[in-house]
Design an enzyme around this catalytic site. Structure first.
Site, mmCIF file in Angstrom:
data_model
loop_
_atom_site.group_PDB
_atom_site.id
_atom_site.type_symbol
_atom_site.label_atom_id
_atom_site.label_comp_id
_atom_site.label_asym_id
_atom_site.label_seq_id
_atom_site.Cartn_x
_atom_site.Cartn_y
_atom_site.Cartn_z
ATOM 1 N N HIS A 1 -4.488 -5.498 1.754
ATOM 2 C CA HIS A 1 -3.700 -4.402 1.702
ATOM 3 C C HIS A 1 -3.063 -3.504 2.827
ATOM 4 C CE1 HIS A 1 -7.105 -3.494 -0.700
ATOM 5 N NE2 HIS A 1 -7.862 -3.892 -0.474
ATOM 6 N N HIS A 2 -1.960 -5.143 3.148
ATOM 7 C CA HIS A 2 -1.005 -4.951 4.363
ATOM 8 C C HIS A 2 0.305 -5.389 3.909
ATOM 9 C CE1 HIS A 2 -4.786 -4.540 7.076
ATOM 10 N NE2 HIS A 2 -4.740 -5.517 7.083
ATOM 11 N N GLN A 3 0.714 -4.759 3.061
ATOM 12 C CA GLN A 3 2.004 -4.138 2.262
ATOM 13 C C GLN A 3 2.814 -4.005 3.138
ATOM 14 O OE1 GLN A 3 -1.243 -3.728 0.069
ATOM 15 N NE2 GLN A 3 -0.822 -5.560 -1.422
ATOM 16 N N HIS B 1 -2.890 -6.984 11.260
ATOM 17 C CA HIS B 1 -2.850 -5.206 10.990
ATOM 18 C C HIS B 1 -1.793 -4.658 10.733
ATOM 19 C CE1 HIS B 1 -7.231 -7.315 9.901
ATOM 20 N NE2 HIS B 1 -6.714 -7.534 10.547
ATOM 21 N N THR B 2 -1.619 -3.589 10.081
ATOM 22 C CA THR B 2 -0.428 -2.507 9.688
ATOM 23 C C THR B 2 -0.965 -1.499 10.300
ATOM 24 O OG1 THR B 2 -1.032 -2.184 7.241
ATOM 25 C CG2 THR B 2 0.760 -3.977 8.240
#
Length: 254
Positions: A164-166, A209-210
């Site tokens: 989930h780091h698009q 991580h974003t």
């Protein structure tokens, strides 16, 4: 997530061409396994097929032991996905094409990181706890020798899922860049009074991580909007001051 993150480390691939202080992957160690909830939810979150769960993980349900698992997240993958609008309805869900492992490099980075995770599991400290690898092969990879590079490549292709780091679906870029959606002030090109403030504006994947990056983007845009508003107010005030003399002269018929 299987369980809370107990430890993590960064991994540098031996074949990496990036600067020495840029890790290629993150090795995340968590408590539990996909059988920790008896197959009720975790496998749905990871999109694991039922036959894979029944073959590999279901046997663990009846064994009273502690488990730990490793999640490996690659940084800066070379494969690029894209998305499309499904139709003209703004409420329709877009269509995602992630293109996982379109570039062979990504597969090789995860392979090397997998072998590093296995090495960690075989250290004296871990062996003292009785740690050992769960060696039931995946059904799709059972024709390959368990533990070989080809087996792990097959396993990676079979079990991988997004963390989930698009980024990059509304990438920031200069005017004239056909791939850019927003300008340096996050204003959408061609649409008045619309900005985007989330991870989608980041042009390329970052080595992290974003979540922190998303906070930074939001805070930066808030500052830019406040600065724009302040400048607009000053311009309005300046107009009033410029006309102040003529305004009072009209009152007194001067």
């Amino acid at each position: 997530m299987i369980g809370g993150v107990e430890a993590l480390t960064f991994y540098k691939s031996p074949n990496s061409k990036d600067p020495p202080d840029w890790p290629d992957a993150e090795i995340i160690m968590v408590a539990g396994s996909y059988s920790s909830d008896q197959g009720t939810g975790l496998i749905r979150g990871a999109n694991i097929r039922q036959d894979i769960y029944d073959t590999v993980y279901k046997p663990l349900e009846d064994i009273i032991e502690d488990y730990w698992s490793v999640l490996i997240m690659q940084f800066r993958p070379k494969s690029r996905g894209y998305l499309k609008l499904r139709d003209k309805n703004p409420w329709s869900r877009p269509m995602f094409y992630p293109n996982y492992f379109h570039h062979q490099w990504d597969l090789e980075v995860l392979l090397e990181a997998t072998k590093e995770a296995i090495r960690i599991s075989q250290t004296p400290a871990m062996k003292a706890l009785g740690s050992r690898i769960h060696d039931i092969p995946l059904p799709d990879c059972a024709h390959l020798h368990f533990g070989s590079d080809d087996y792990w490549r097959c396993s990676i292709r079979t079990l991988s899922y997004t963390l989930h780091h698009q980024v990059g679906t509304c990438r920031m870029g200069p005017n004239g860049d056909r791939s850019a959606v927003v300008d340096p002030e996050l204003r959408v090109y061609g649409i008045h009074r619309l900005r985007v403030a989330d991870n989608s504006i980041i042009p390329n994947p970052i080595t992290a991580h974003t979540n922190a990056a998303s906070y930074m983007v939001g805070e930066k845009l808030a500052d830019m909007i406040k600065a724009d508003w302040k400048n607009d107010q000053q311009k309005k005030t300046k107009i009033i001051f410029d006309n102040e003399d003529s305004f009072f002269k009209s009152l007194f018929n001067e």
